[in-house]
Design an enzyme around this catalytic site. Structure first.
Site, PDB file in Angstrom:
ATOM      1  N   ARG A   1      97.291 -27.841  86.633  1.00 47.09           N
ATOM      2  CA  ARG A   1      97.771 -28.312  85.336  1.00 47.09           C
ATOM      3  C   ARG A   1      98.091 -27.154  84.404  1.00 47.09           C
ATOM      4  O   ARG A   1      99.144 -27.096  83.777  1.00 47.09           O
ATOM      5  CB  ARG A   1      96.723 -29.217  84.678  1.00 47.09           C
ATOM      6  N   ILE A   2      97.137 -26.212  84.271  1.00 53.09           N
ATOM      7  CA  ILE A   2      97.316 -25.111  83.324  1.00 53.09           C
ATOM      8  C   ILE A   2      98.372 -24.135  83.819  1.00 53.09           C
ATOM      9  O   ILE A   2      99.255 -23.712  83.056  1.00 53.09           O
ATOM     10  CB  ILE A   2      95.977 -24.393  83.065  1.00 53.09           C
TER      11      ILE A   2
ATOM     12  N   ARG B   1      88.702 -17.725  85.413  1.00 47.12           N
ATOM     13  CA  ARG B   1      87.302 -17.420  85.683  1.00 47.12           C
ATOM     14  C   ARG B   1      87.148 -15.915  85.884  1.00 47.12           C
ATOM     15  O   ARG B   1      87.937 -15.292  86.600  1.00 47.12           O
ATOM     16  CB  ARG B   1      86.799 -18.160  86.927  1.00 47.12           C
TER      17      ARG B   1
ATOM     18  N   GLU C   1      79.003 -12.995  80.863  1.00 47.69           N
ATOM     19  CA  GLU C   1      79.311 -13.227  79.450  1.00 47.69           C
ATOM     20  C   GLU C   1      78.041 -13.523  78.671  1.00 47.69           C
ATOM     21  O   GLU C   1      77.139 -14.185  79.209  1.00 47.69           O
ATOM     22  CB  GLU C   1      80.294 -14.405  79.324  1.00 47.69           C
TER      23      GLU C   1
ATOM     24  N   HIS D   1      86.141 -15.761  75.795  1.00 44.86           N
ATOM     25  CA  HIS D   1      86.163 -17.070  76.465  1.00 44.86           C
ATOM     26  C   HIS D   1      86.457 -18.180  75.455  1.00 44.86           C
ATOM     27  O   HIS D   1      85.699 -19.143  75.327  1.00 44.86           O
ATOM     28  CB  HIS D   1      84.834 -17.335  77.182  1.00 44.86           C
TER      29      HIS D   1
END
Length: 310
Positions: free
Chosen positions: A156-157, A235, A264, A281
């Site tokens: 989708r992205i 990711r 993170e 993020h």
């Protein structure tokens, strides 16, 4: 009528005055809300999940140790798409259902990807910093138009990112061995990630994590690069950090724009490179997308709990 089903909100940020929270309050009993603004540790997560049957989750780590002590948990509802922070095997053994919000972040992440590319090509962060120091030196930027943009992962992205770049005059190449659907005829498919890196000016990563946890972009892949700009809003584990550092040092990677990192919050060696643009993020974190994701995650949780007979 309000249910007595106990649920927790463990994600580090959730709008406690928004419509999604109100709906959750009306339908469930809130046993825990993470108000720290920080990702919960394993120990704190285990405490938060004690005796709850559902959870609104972020990217906190649902390890086997965490899941093994969740004797009541039936549903993990992620605000977001990725589930690599969840031990899927342990969840399956416990009969825990996992639901996500795959549609909500698409436009936000795609726009963030485009913004990162423009920041790199137009030197925007550098000029912003220099002018505040009364430094008015100029470095010529670069056009985005006519660049070859390689998309790794045409979900989708990735598809939306390709559409946005194409609108600005870019040539689209992509690598995704899982895609079987028809794609626009102008978009060129390549057979390997090495081929994608070799033929692209900009490589944007939108793939899911590798099944074995290995990076998609490693030293071998980057050896095929010819001064690319590398963007990652997917990711952090998809890029081998040390290999990227070496490629930045050698010029194989001219610049990188990263919203995700192997660990993170990030404070590692990549931040020492002026040609690296970093954001914490936040690609999906727009007001509109966030409202949509939160409501979708609450709806998913309520429906899944009902489906489980609760």
């Amino acid at each position: 009528m309000k249910s007595s089903i106990p649920v927790a909100i463990t994600i580090r940020s959730f709008n406690l005055s928004g419509p999604a929270f109100k709906k959750l309050e009306e339908n469930c009993t809130l046993s825990f809300i993470n108000k720290t603004g920080e990702r919960l540790s394993e120990t704190d997560l285990m405490k938060a999940l004690a005796n709850v049957q559902g959870v609104i989750a972020g990217t906190e780590i649902f390890s086997r140790r965490v899941i093994d002590q969740c004797n009541s948990l039936k549903v993990i509802s992620r605000v977001g798409v990725g589930i690599d922070s969840i031990d899927l095997g342990a969840a399956q053994e416990k009969g825990i259902r996992i639901v996500t919000t795959p549609d909500s972040p698409v436009q936000s992440v795609a726009e963030h990807t485009l913004a990162l590319a423009l920041c790199v090509l137009k030197n925007i962060p550098r000029y912003n910093e220099q002018m505040r120091k009364k430094n008015h030196a100029v470095t010529a930027g670069t056009l985005l138009s006519e660049k070859t943009v390689g998309i790794a992962g045409m979900g989708r992205i990735g598809t939306r990112v390709a559409e946005l770049f194409e609108c600005l005059g870019c040539h689209i190449f992509f690598y995704d061995p899982m895609v079987t659907r028809q794609t626009p005829s102008a978009w060129k498919r390549v057979d390997s990630i090495e081929d994608l890196v070799e033929c692209s000016d900009i490589v944007s990563i939108h793939a899911t994590p590798q099944a074995d946890g290995s990076p998609l972009i490693d030293a071998n892949v980057l050896s095929h690069a010819n001064g690319i700009t590398l963007i990652n809003t997917a990711r952090g584990t998809l890029i081998d950090e040390q290999s990227l550092i070496s490629a930045l040092s050698s010029g194989k990677v001219k610049a990188a724009a990263l919203d995700v990192f192997p660990s993170e919050p990030y404070s590692g060696g990549l931040l020492s490179f002026p040609q690296v643009i970093a954001t914490p993020h936040v690609a999906s974190n727009t007001v509109e997308s966030r409202l949509q994701m939160e409501m979708e995650s609450v709806n998913n949780l309520i429906k899944s709990l009902k489906d489980a007979g609760l």
